[in-house]
Design an enzyme around this catalytic site. Structure first.
Site, mmCIF file in Angstrom:
data_model
loop_
_atom_site.group_PDB
_atom_site.id
_atom_site.type_symbol
_atom_site.label_atom_id
_atom_site.label_comp_id
_atom_site.label_asym_id
_atom_site.label_seq_id
_atom_site.Cartn_x
_atom_site.Cartn_y
_atom_site.Cartn_z
ATOM 1 N N ASP A 99 -47.015 -11.171 5.233
ATOM 2 C CA ASP A 99 -46.964 -10.842 3.374
ATOM 3 C C ASP A 99 -48.427 -10.079 3.429
ATOM 4 O O ASP A 99 -48.716 -10.661 3.675
ATOM 5 C CB ASP A 99 -47.326 -12.313 2.414
ATOM 6 C CG ASP A 99 -46.332 -11.212 0.811
ATOM 7 O OD1 ASP A 99 -47.207 -10.834 0.460
ATOM 8 O OD2 ASP A 99 -45.849 -13.054 0.813
ATOM 9 N N ASP A 332 -41.120 -15.467 -6.728
ATOM 10 C CA ASP A 332 -41.391 -15.684 -8.123
ATOM 11 C C ASP A 332 -40.579 -15.809 -9.804
ATOM 12 O O ASP A 332 -40.819 -15.837 -10.841
ATOM 13 C CB ASP A 332 -42.363 -14.267 -8.691
ATOM 14 C CG ASP A 332 -43.189 -13.690 -7.548
ATOM 15 O OD1 ASP A 332 -44.043 -15.044 -7.546
ATOM 16 O OD2 ASP A 332 -43.637 -13.015 -7.367
HETATM 17 C C1 GLC Z 1 -47.309 -11.233 -6.386
HETATM 18 C C2 GLC Z 1 -46.108 -12.476 -5.828
HETATM 19 C C3 GLC Z 1 -46.887 -13.690 -6.360
HETATM 20 C C4 GLC Z 1 -48.474 -13.377 -6.986
HETATM 21 C C5 GLC Z 1 -48.709 -12.243 -6.905
HETATM 22 C C6 GLC Z 1 -50.279 -12.273 -7.095
HETATM 23 O O1 GLC Z 1 -46.013 -10.752 -7.275
HETATM 24 O O2 GLC Z 1 -45.210 -12.588 -5.289
HETATM 25 O O3 GLC Z 1 -46.771 -14.695 -6.182
HETATM 26 O O4 GLC Z 1 -48.842 -14.943 -7.472
HETATM 27 O O5 GLC Z 1 -47.976 -11.229 -6.396
HETATM 28 O O6 GLC Z 1 -50.744 -11.873 -5.838
#
Ligand code: GLC
Length: 561
Positions: A99, A332
């Site tokens: 990620d 999410d």
């Molecule tokens: C993305 C991620 C989420 C996170 C956000 C900030 O939306 O998927 O989980 O809180 O970015 O990094």
């Protein structure tokens, strides 16, 4: 016709490491847990795995707040574990994506620590430090997790920008030195043998500058304006993303999937067309449907009809542009089966129907861990059970707007990110086989019924349905049509029928999904040569070419001439 790529015919899977498999007895999943379960994923048919962040992090936003991009957080394991995971996956023909979280880092990152010491020095320029106005933040932006997007720097008249949590300061992409650091870090990871990255929150790296107030009247009674408002005015993100592509992705022929919200329609081709910034991006149309600027407590629940419209609209928009990534849920979002299927209708048939329609759309199908078992939302009994910062904020918003504690809990429970973050349900033993310790987040009590051990060998399970869909996607007789065939809705206007053709070069498939509890009769538009998949045991075609679809029955038919 888009250029063919090695990953188009694949199936991808998202792992949320904290909740996948604990092997050390600390109640938190870890990399060795992923290694242990690689054969499970191989058996399911997975080719690509995206691992949510496992870098060193204070876990204020569950790892999306990185304090060292070059280290694995000890709670998840070691760099050796990561290297072994990449190698073991490779042996099984599975590619690994990390990620990439580079809109922000953690406030505990050394860059930010140095910046705080000397905001006007070189590291200060890695972030956005601005002077306040009359003792107030520099402007009225609200962060995505609530409150001002600006945090005061103690002992100064400065504030720093954080579009997400205050422990996630935004990185200043206008600064070439920062960009250089990021490309180096990305290359370092690619050299470890990754296939590429899932790219987090990327649209936010370009800010509309200089910082000004937005939206009058403000969109909530806190007097602030959502940071999304400024995205429309932020022009020129392509300079950064094109550079990233040319400097890193091209060199490694990386596979990349963007988490891209609020993209401008006219820029879609730049994002995922041939030579786009990314290989593909997620389709979030259904996920964002019904959202309300006032907060989750005002959001509208999606219906099967809305779900259908979202999917078809996305397909139509992207067919000439690029190859979408289709999801039902992620870390999410709430569980897709609890969101897209009306609660009173939830059944294994309905869960399989959702799997079938989603997998048969054109695009790369993604499974979020546990989706293949039909894992459901957690029935929260108290706000104390919720860990997620976003849900806690939405709860506070709902309370401030007059909802009782009970009403507010009900409102946020439906959308809470923790629904998808509960531990993976491996078996019916204590803690669902996820850990021998106390799990960091409550296990869904339905684990005794919904778990992998109970489903793997059951030909009628949700798991077996996913597996059959993956086998079908890779079947040389049908792969080309399923992967590349165009999509044409069938009887789109018929309520709660989600039906479409996939037209290949020489073939036509018809997907029929009865998205409701009552049976319905449909006349087939052609002769059925073969039933390729059916979530019921029965399906018969009458002499007049009509068929009856049962409650949430879905079938895939070969109706080629
Ligand atoms: C993305 C991620 C989420 C996170 C956000 C900030 O939306 O998927 O989980 O809180 O970015 O990094």
């Amino acid at each position: 016709m888009i250029q063919k790529k090695w990953w188009h015919g694949k199936v991808a899977y998202q792992i949320y490491p904290k909740s996948f498999q604990d092997t050390t007895g600390n109640g938190i999943g870890d990399l060795r847990g992923i290694i242990r379960r690689l054969d499970y994923l191989k058996d399911l048919g997975i080719d690509i795995i995206w691992i949510s962040p496992c870098y060193q992090s204070p876990l204020a936003d569950q790892g999306y707040d990185i304090s060292d991009y070059y280290k694995i957080d000890p709670r998840f394991g070691t760099m050796e574990d990561m290297e072994e995971l990449i190698a073991q996956a490779k042996e099984r023909g599975i590619s690994i994506l990390m990620d990439l979280v580079v809109n922000h880092c953690s406030d505990e990152h050394i860059w930010f620590q140095k910046a705080l010491q000397d905001p006007y020095g070189p590291y200060g320029k890695y972030f956005y430090f601005e002077k306040g106005v009359n003792g107030q933040p520099p402007n009225n932006w609200r962060g995505y997790f609530g409150g001002s997007a600006w945090e005061p720097v103690p002992g100064t008249d400065l504030y720093y920008l954080h579009l997400f949590h205050k422990k996630q300061p935004d990185l200043n992409w206008e600064n070439p030195a920062l960009r250089e650091e990021i490309y180096q870090m990305m290359s370092w990871w690619m050299d470890k043998g990754l296939a590429g990255f899932r790219i987090d929150a990327i649209i936010n790296i370009k800010k509309a500058l200089p910082f000004t107030d937005y939206s009058y009247p403000p969109d909530r009674d806190d007097g602030l304006a959502s940071a999304t408002t400024m995205l429309a005015d932020a022009v020129g993100i392509g300079t950064f993303l094109g550079e990233m592509r040319d400097r890193v992705f091209h060199k490694y022929d990386a596979f990349t999937v963007g988490e891209v919200f609020n993209v401008k329609d006219e820029e879609l081709a730049d994002f995922i067309g041939d030579n786009g910034y990314f290989s593909t991006m997620f389709d979030f149309r259904a996920a964002v449907w019904g959202g309300d600027p006032r907060g989750w407590y005002c959001s509208r629940h999606i219906t099967p009809e809305d779900y259908k419209s979202c999917c078809f609209a996305a397909q139509k928009q992207m067919e000439q542009i690029g190859y979408l990534s289709n999801i039902i849920e992620n870390h999410d979002e709430p569980r897709g089966v609890s969101r897209y299927i009306p609660a009173a209708d939830l059944s294994d048939h309905a869960k399989k129907l959702l799997a079938i329609v989603s997998f048969m759309l054109r695009g790369l199908p993604w499974i979020y861990q546990g989706q293949e078992l039909g894992m459901e939302n957690l029935p929260f009994t108290s706000i104390e059970e919720i860990d997620d910062i976003s849900t806690l904020d939405e709860y506070a918003v709902a309370r401030r707007n007059g909802l009782t504690a009970e009403e507010a809990l009900a409102a946020v429970s439906f959308y809470s990110r923790d629904n998808a973050r509960t531990p993976f349900q491996w078996d019916a033993s204590a803690n669902a086989g996820f850990t021998e310790a106390t799990p960091w987040l409550r296990v869904n009590p339905n684990y005794t019924r919904i778990n992998a051990a109970a489903q793997i060998h059951d030909p009628c399970s949700v798991f077996s349905c996913y597996k059959a869909l993956i086998v079908l996607r890779k079947d040389p007789d049908y792969a080309d049509t399923i992967v590349y065939g165009s999509l044409e809705p069938f009887r789109e206007e018929e309520e709660n029928l989600m039906a479409f053709y996939r037209h290949g070069k020489t073939q036509t498939l018809l997907i029929l999904a009865n998205f409701r509890k009552e049976p319905r009769t449909v006349t087939l538009p052609g002769q059925c040569r073969k039933v390729l998949l059916n979530n019921y045991d029965t399906f018969s075609i009458r002499n007049d070419n009509t068929v009856t679809l049962e409650d949430y029955q879905a079938v895939i038919l070969d109706i080629s001439k």
